[in-house]
Design a protein around this motif. Structure first.
Motif, PDB file in Angstrom:
ATOM      1  N   VAL A 108       0.851  -1.194   0.000  1.00 26.42           N
ATOM      2  CA  VAL A 108       0.000   0.000   0.000  1.00 26.42           C
ATOM      3  C   VAL A 108       0.882   1.237   0.000  1.00 26.42           C
ATOM      4  N   THR A 109       0.312   2.372  -0.380  1.00 30.84           N
ATOM      5  CA  THR A 109       1.087   3.603  -0.414  1.00 30.84           C
ATOM      6  C   THR A 109       0.922   4.381   0.877  1.00 30.84           C
ATOM      7  N   VAL A 110       1.951   5.134   1.219  1.00 29.53           N
ATOM      8  CA  VAL A 110       1.919   6.059   2.346  1.00 29.53           C
ATOM      9  C   VAL A 110       2.574   7.356   1.894  1.00 29.53           C
ATOM     10  N   GLY A 111       2.127   8.451   2.487  1.00 32.75           N
ATOM     11  CA  GLY A 111       2.711   9.752   2.165  1.00 32.75           C
ATOM     12  C   GLY A 111       2.186  10.333   0.868  1.00 32.75           C
ATOM     13  N   GLY A 112       2.673  11.543   0.559  1.00 35.23           N
ATOM     14  CA  GLY A 112       2.376  12.165  -0.715  1.00 35.23           C
ATOM     15  C   GLY A 112       1.136  13.026  -0.767  1.00 35.23           C
ATOM     16  N   PHE A 113       0.337  13.062   0.296  1.00 40.10           N
ATOM     17  CA  PHE A 113      -0.902  13.819   0.239  1.00 40.10           C
ATOM     18  C   PHE A 113      -1.009  14.844   1.352  1.00 40.10           C
ATOM     19  N   GLY A 114       0.097  15.220   1.946  1.00 39.76           N
ATOM     20  CA  GLY A 114       0.096  16.113   3.092  1.00 39.76           C
ATOM     21  C   GLY A 114       0.013  17.586   2.746  1.00 39.76           C
ATOM     22  N   GLY A 115      -0.902  17.968   1.888  1.00 39.73           N
ATOM     23  CA  GLY A 115      -1.076  19.371   1.569  1.00 39.73           C
ATOM     24  C   GLY A 115      -0.206  19.848   0.426  1.00 39.73           C
ATOM     25  N   ASN A 116       0.854  19.127   0.117  1.00 34.71           N
ATOM     26  CA  ASN A 116       1.748  19.497  -0.977  1.00 34.71           C
ATOM     27  C   ASN A 116       1.660  18.451  -2.080  1.00 34.71           C
ATOM     28  N   THR A 117       0.448  18.105  -2.478  1.00 35.50           N
ATOM     29  CA  THR A 117       0.260  17.066  -3.476  1.00 35.50           C
ATOM     30  C   THR A 117       0.885  17.492  -4.793  1.00 35.50           C
TER      31      THR A 117
END
Length: 128
Positions: free
Chosen positions: A56-65
């Motif tokens: 599965v993926t984690v990270g990458g969507f913390g407001g700085n997509t």
């Protein structure tokens, strides 16, 4: 229940990235490495067995997509705010028959001759 224990524990290890192991095989690789370190029998029916495994993926969507990250399904992301970069988390759930002592117990018995318990293992290899 077959799974006897006194509680759970969380173990975190920082390991060298195994470049020759693909993400799809990483959880099994580290599960088997742990089983070998625990002295588990290599036969699935006796010492170790994986019930489920996924990447599965984690990270990458913390407001700085970033534009290239928009193809990832946010609802499938385990930890969206981990980092700006998308990483893979290789996970599995299985069991291992683990000796309940050290390399030798107080009677001098080797690990392979000691009492063993079936232990549930939930493993996550975060590949940075």
């Amino acid at each position: 229940s077959e799974y006897v224990g006194t509680g759970g524990c969380l173990i975190v290890e920082i390991l060298q990235r195994q470049e020759d192991v693909d993400d799809i095989d990483a959880a099994k690789f580290f599960f088997d490495d742990l089983a070998d370190a625990n002295g588990c029998d290599s036969a699935e029916q006796h010492g170790r067995h994986i019930f489920a495994s996924q990447v599965v993926t984690v990270g990458g969507f913390g407001g700085n997509t970033r534009e290239e990250d928009t193809e990832h399904d946010v609802s499938q992301n385990l930890v969206p705010n981990l980092a700006e970069t998308v990483y893979n988390a290789c996970t599995c759930i299985g069991i291992q028959r683990i000796a309940m002592g050290r390399d030798h117990d107080i009677s001098g018995r080797k690990r392979t001759d000691q009492e063993t318990r079936t232990t549930k293992i939930e493993l996550c290899a975060l590949r940075l």
